[in-house]
Design an enzyme around this catalytic site. Structure first.
Site, PDB file in Angstrom:
ATOM      1  N   PHE A   1      48.406 -35.371  20.772  1.00  0.00           N
ATOM      2  CA  PHE A   1      48.262 -35.489  22.223  1.00  0.00           C
ATOM      3  C   PHE A   1      47.307 -36.634  22.515  1.00  0.00           C
ATOM      4  O   PHE A   1      46.136 -36.593  22.153  1.00  0.00           O
ATOM      5  CB  PHE A   1      47.743 -34.180  22.822  1.00  0.00           C
ATOM      6  CG  PHE A   1      48.716 -33.048  22.709  1.00  0.00           C
ATOM      7  CD1 PHE A   1      49.762 -32.924  23.609  1.00  0.00           C
ATOM      8  CD2 PHE A   1      48.603 -32.116  21.696  1.00  0.00           C
ATOM      9  CE1 PHE A   1      50.673 -31.884  23.503  1.00  0.00           C
ATOM     10  CE2 PHE A   1      49.505 -31.067  21.579  1.00  0.00           C
ATOM     11  CZ  PHE A   1      50.544 -30.960  22.492  1.00  0.00           C
ATOM     12  N   ASP A   2      47.831 -37.661  23.147  1.00  0.00           N
ATOM     13  CA  ASP A   2      47.053 -38.858  23.438  1.00  0.00           C
ATOM     14  C   ASP A   2      46.375 -38.677  24.788  1.00  0.00           C
ATOM     15  O   ASP A   2      46.971 -38.931  25.820  1.00  0.00           O
ATOM     16  CB  ASP A   2      47.978 -40.076  23.443  1.00  0.00           C
ATOM     17  CG  ASP A   2      47.246 -41.336  23.818  1.00  0.00           C
ATOM     18  OD1 ASP A   2      46.112 -41.503  23.370  1.00  0.00           O
ATOM     19  OD2 ASP A   2      47.816 -42.147  24.569  1.00  0.00           O
ATOM     20  N   LYS A   3      45.167 -38.214  24.800  1.00  0.00           N
ATOM     21  CA  LYS A   3      44.299 -38.004  25.962  1.00  0.00           C
ATOM     22  C   LYS A   3      43.944 -36.532  26.124  1.00  0.00           C
ATOM     23  O   LYS A   3      44.802 -35.655  26.051  1.00  0.00           O
ATOM     24  CB  LYS A   3      44.905 -38.483  27.296  1.00  0.00           C
ATOM     25  CG  LYS A   3      44.933 -39.993  27.416  1.00  0.00           C
ATOM     26  CD  LYS A   3      45.433 -40.381  28.788  1.00  0.00           C
ATOM     27  CE  LYS A   3      45.435 -41.874  28.947  1.00  0.00           C
ATOM     28  NZ  LYS A   3      46.097 -42.604  27.894  1.00  0.00           N
TER      29      LYS A   3
END
Length: 1139
Positions: free
Chosen positions: A483-485
């Site tokens: 999960f990017d962020k």
């Protein structure tokens, strides 16, 4: 072949990952090939069409690239696909050239341009090739093909301003136009005849045409006509779909090919020009009206606000600043580090606001044109998608090879039988080839797509869009999600909590703190509405909007309003982790600089006496509670009157600041975050957080979201670069001490463990460079990565994939990236990670993003299990089922036909028609309609067709088929009413009409129906078969029709079907294989593996078992050092070039 490639000189086109080999056409070779085309009736030409490398090897001889008139390109991936390209010449002699161009003087003014090194004098010709829409020209100085259509990356900031700031001459422009080509992203709407021709030449349809020719020669008119009609429909639908896609993509890009721009030319001033005539190095103006950018350009004067929705999927305004005019000798991209994009205007984005400086209008230099641009690169990724090395397709090909081998055995068997009975050679050849085609169903490759097509439609209904349907099957094998962020887990509403020393309920008094909140942001006013980053909006609202933001007036001392004027902005940089603005309070002469950013970064730029002694303690207090913390700082600038603030050096301005305090925002978990992560954990799909936020905040959010369970420990890894004689070091510290005891075992039942590693981007970089041997051990249990830069994120995805790269069950990585909250740099980082991952999901408001394989309009992570389990796994299982069914269908027909060949007989026309069209075709079209099971199973479906359970299922069914048909064939001969019919005669009726045929046809037909039922298993990946109403009704109708034919006792029916009338012998009760009980029983297979002591060969599992046996792992509260001398330092290319 090998010697040919080895003897020819070659070059590597790094941009497109090709190796290029030189060849020269030989007249005698070409004449022999033409003769071969004629003698083979075009078969040799068709073979060369499928294998272009064979065409080149047959027609040409190897030579150096400098002499070559044909080049052969080979991809550097595991597929090693070949492409043939012809070398062409560009003639520049007819152009009006600058004085002295024919001598030693450069052809174009820029002496560093590759055009000067590519022009062959005195002829003034340029050799070139075009690969995937990109043009390469031959550089005589280095003997290589070099890409054109872009400014050289070696240019410094100073050279861009001085070489191109005044524009190009007309002569330069004409030469560049001819060499670089038009500035247009031209996607051809391919003519229908071309699409039709290409589709017909597909090996699948060529094989089918060959098969139909055989059937027609044997008198199977009705059957052949039915297959021809179905093939025409299939080709027509495919051509229509391809034409629609081509038209849609053409319409998407065409609007940017004809934009009117104002171009500044040296010695000629400014004039209007159509954008297709722009070349790298041109200077064009950006006035105040909106403009859709037709190229990639770098700002050299003024600033502007652009909407990058076409690239990012979200319409969030982004501020662009001019390239600094500095004397630095470094290339301009290196000077700006990974945030050089803040100066770049990307093709396809829209300029919505411009802000000129005192030097004149906003100006930009063209960097890249056509398909070299960012938008062109995305369009090329659609036109030329990267092939996917998915196990299913490789196994399907192996199945076809295996069936072909069986077909060859049948061919030999047929030749022996018919030769023994002294049949004519033509009949022997026809029957042998016919049995060969029966064993190999040509529909296997096409059938693989049916499951993905239906899954794509179901995803679209759930607002998840896909531009590469083949990746849906890959999603069924995903076992790790990045999960990017942090914001994927948190709600959009960020509640303003407090500024250090000021409670949130009290209005902030005017001062530096309020000034920082009012001015240090990237918000803009569009259509009378404040727009920008949600965090900036909340911060701005936090100071109650009591102070007006305004554009600068010519004389701020006389401005008729109160407020703060933002004079200059240093945009947020993911590398620097801060932003700042130069402002001036209206009515005053003082200039102020306000900064906000990561607390640890901002505090390091402040005067230490202004930073509280308990700063780190306070910071940890807030971050450990999961709050979003931003530091604010201020500085009074000592500038003279009428100074141009745009000339300020950022490093100098952002130093010696006064620390103001901490801006704390509360982020509440979204309601759906915990259930989704729990569902993934229950399915043993590992979740990893990769964020740009503070490490402690990320760890706290991971705990709150239960990515790190309460019973588990978080171990912070802090690695440091070597300093002087001190080597690089790595320290391991517990994130907190809650009284629980750290265990020493690792659970191998799932992806969970009782400890989790967390680190920031700086530590990750040190690990990659100095502790690479430790990296796999850490990645096995690493859960949180904070303060990660774009290159580091891409590198991390690659390293995670390496954990299991060469195993039978490789680690499949899915990356989920955000949309509107992303800065330009962070978006492009996400784009790189999306391209590198097996599956990428972009959370976007738009219907589809060209940057991502999957785009979800659902603004949260609910789309992840939806895609992975409910559709990805179902599509994968459906594809397996269809392949297994078609394999058995071919073998069932093969066995029956082979038995009839024993006495020189064959199935009838209508018999084949019912089996192939009425049963098999409809089964293949409807079997995949079964929807996904709503609950996520705790294990993945098999990723290989050639795996023990699936292979054993096929083998057992084949054994049963052989046994059943052989028994029927032999038993019918022992019946008292049996009479041999037509044996030894040659008429069409006598070769079909027999008791053996009457027995075998119903057995094979019923067997096909039962196999379709057996392979339509539901749970745990699909809903039960009865929920697929179309398929269930279809099977019931097929069975009813078959039983009617068996029991009808109508002479007209029997004559039409060419049977003698069915007795009791053919009505053997077919089996229901114990597939669900034995072969697909996961727990039974696990028990068998345990009994035999089988352990997974997965490299990932091997790492886990090794760490479980290591009593010293994980290290806690220790510090290790790298070797002082290293023979080699590993540098991940994705990290180095990820910016």
């Amino acid at each position: 072949v090998g010697s040919s490639l080895a003897s020819s000189s070659f070059q590597q086109l790094c941009v497109l990952n090709y190796e290029i080999f030189g060849y020269k056409t030989q007249g005698c070779h070409k004449a022999l090939c033409i003769a071969g085309y004629i003698l083979s009736c075009g078969a040799l030409l068709l073979l060369f069409y499928w294998k272009p490398e064979w065409d080149v090897w047959a027609n040409c001889i190897p030579c150096s690239l400098e002499e070559a008139d044909v080049v052969l390109l080979r991809t550097t991936d595991e597929f090693q696909r070949y492409t043939r390209k012809k070398v062409t010449w560009i003639d520049l002699s007819a152009l009006p050239l600058p004085d002295g161009s024919n001598s030693e003087c450069p052809l174009v003014a820029d002496k560093d341009s590759v055009i000067n090194r590519a022009a062959k004098k005195p002829q003034l010709k340029v050799r070139c090739i075009q690969v995937q829409k990109i043009r390469y020209i031959w550089d005589f100085s280095v003997k290589q093909f070099k890409r054109v259509g872009s400014l050289e990356d070696s240019n410094t900031c100073h050279s861009i301003h001085h070489k191109f700031g005044a524009g190009l001459t007309r002569e330069d422009q004409k030469i560049r136009q001819l060499v670089c080509g038009p500035n247009a992203i031209e996607v051809e709407i391919r003519p229908i005849w071309k699409l039709l021709f290409k589709e017909i030449l597909n090996p699948f349809y060529v094989f089918q045409a060959f098969t139909l020719t055989l059937w027609l020669s044997q008198g199977y008119i009705e059957y052949s006509v039915a297959i021809i009609v179905l093939s025409i429909i299939s080709v027509g639908l495919t051509v229509y779909d391809l034409r629609q896609q081509s038209t849609k993509l053409h319409d998407l890009v065409e609007e940017h090919n004809k934009v009117q721009v104002t171009v500044c030319m040296k010695r000629e001033g400014c004039k209007e020009l159509e954008s297709r005539y722009l070349v790298p190095g041109d200077v064009f103006l950006l006035d105040r009206k909106k403009l859709s950018l037709p190229c990639d350009a770098v700002l050299i004067d003024g600033s502007c606000v652009v909407n990058e929705g076409m690239l990012t999927g979200e319409s969030i305004p982004v501020t662009k600043t001019p390239l600094p005019l500095t004397e630095s000798p470094m290339p301009w991209k290196t000077h700006s580090m990974e945030d050089y994009r803040r100066h770049v205007l990307f093709c396809g984005t829209e300029v919505i606001q411009t802000k000129p400086t005192g030097r004149g209008p906003v100006r930009a230099v063209v960097l890249q044109t056509g398909f070299n641009t960012a938008k062109g690169d995305l369009v090329r990724s659609i036109l030329y998608p990267k092939p996917m090395n998915f196990q299913l397709y490789r196994d399907a090909f192996k199945f076809i090879i295996g069936l072909s081998a069986i077909g060859v055995l049948g061919l030999i068997y047929t030749v022996c039988v018919f030769t023994y009975h002294q049949k004519p050679v033509a009949e022997v050849v026809a029957m042998a080839l016919l049995l060969l085609t029966v064993a190999v169903p040509p529909a296997i490759p096409a059938a693989l797509t049916t499951g993905t097509v239906y899954a794509q439609r179901r995803l679209k209904k759930k607002k998840i869009f896909c531009i590469t349907p083949q990746r849906i099957n890959i999603c069924g094998q995903i076992n790790l999600v990045c999960f990017d962020k942090v914001r994927h887990f948190l709600g959009h509403s960020k509640v303003f909590q407090e500024i250090h020393k000021f409670p949130s309920s009290t209005p902030l008094p005017w001062g530096p703190v309020c000034g920082a909140m009012a001015s240090c942001h990237s918000l803009v006013v569009l259509d009378k509405k404040i727009q920008g980053d949600p965090l900036d909006l909340k911060m701005f609202e936090g100071q109650a909007q009591r102070h007006v933001l305004t554009s600068p007036f010519p004389n701020l001392l006389q401005a008729p309003v109160e407020g703060i004027a933002i004079l200059h902005q240093f945009p947020f940089s993911s590398g620097l982790q801060r932003m700042s603005v130069v402002s001036q309070k209206i009515g005053e002469e003082q200039y102020d600089l306000y900064m906000k950013g990561a607390p640890e970064i901002v505090s390091s730029l402040c005067r230490q006496e202004t930073v509280p002694a308990d700063f780190l303690k306070e910071l940890k207090t807030y971050t450990s509670q999961g709050f979003r913390v931003i530091a604010l700082a201020h500085k009074v600038l000592s500038l003279g009157k009428d100074v141009d603030v745009s000339d300020l050096e950022r490093e100098e301005a952002e130093s010696g600041l006064v620390f103001l305090g901490l801006l704390v925002m509360e982020n509440r978990l979204k309601q759906e975050t915990k259930p989704v992560l729990r569902e993934l954990a229950a399915a043993r799909i590992r979740s990893v957080m990769v964020t740009g936020d503070n490490l402690q905040t990320a760890v706290t959010v991971a705990r709150s979201a239960e990515m790190i369970p309460k019973a588990s420990k978080a171990i912070i890894i802090e690695a440091s670069e070597p300093e002087g004689s001190t080597p690089a070091s790595i320290a391991w510290q517990l994130a907190e001490d809650n009284g629980s005891v750290l265990g020493s075992t690792i659970s191998l039942d799932g992806e969970s463990c009782n400890y989790h590693f967390a680190m920031n981007g700086k530590s990750y970089q040190v690990l990659v460079k100095h502790f690479y041997s430790l990296l796999p051990k850490i990645l096995v249990n690493a859960t949180v990565f904070a303060r990660m830069s774009p290159g580091q994120k891409s590198s991390l995805v690659e390293e995670l994939q390496k954990l299991n790269k060469n195993c039978e069950a490789p680690l499949k990585v899915c990356v989920c990236v955000g949309g509107g909250n992303a800065s330009p740099a962070s978006f492009f980082c996400g784009f790189q990670a999306l391209k590198m991952a097996h599956a990428g999901i972009s959370l976007s408001e738009q219907e589809a993003s060209v940057a991502s394989p999957f785009t979800s309009q659902i603004p949260n992570i609910q789309c992840v299990p939806e895609l992975i389990s409910r559709e990805g796994r179902a599509a994968l299982v459906s594809s397996f089922a269809v392949v297994k069914y078609l394999t058995l269908y071919g073998l069932i027909q093969f066995v029956g036909t082979a038995l009839l060949f024993w006495q020189l007989q064959i199935f009838g026309n209508h018999q084949y028609l019912i089996q192939d069209v009425v049963i098999t075709l409809l089964v293949c079209l409807t079997m995949s309609l079964t929807e996904a099971y709503p609950k996520l199973a705790p294990y993945r479906p098999p990723g290989q067709l050639i795996s023990p359970p699936l292979l054993l299922s096929v083998v057992l069914n084949v054994c049963f088929t052989v046994t059943m048909q052989t028994c029927g064939f032999l038993l019918v001969k022992q019946q008292p009413w049996y009479v041999a019919l037509g044996n030894g005669t040659s008429s069409a009726q006598s070769t079909v009409l027999s008791y053996e045929d009457t027995t075998l046809w119903p057995l094979t037909t019923i067997n096909c129906i039962i196999v379709a039922f057996v392979f339509s298993k539901g749970k745990p990946f699909r809903k039960p078969i009865y929920t697929n109403y179309v398929f269930s009704v279809l099977l019931a109708l097929q069975l009813a029709v078959c039983l009617f034919l068996f029991f009808a006792d109508f002479d007209a029916v029997y004559r039409g079907m060419q049977v003698t009338g069915f007795g009791p012998s053919p009505l053997m009760l077919c089996h229901l294989t114990p597939q669900d009980v034995l072969l697909q029983n996961k727990h039974l297979w696990m028990l068998i593996k345990a009994c035999f002591g089988y352990q997974s060969k997965s490299q990932y599992r091997k790492w886990q078992r090794m760490l479980q046996r290591d009593p010293n792992w994980p290290p806690v509260n220790t510090k290790d050092f790298a070797a002082k001398r290293m023979a080699e330092v590993y540098v991940n290319p994705s990290y180095e070039h990820g910016g």
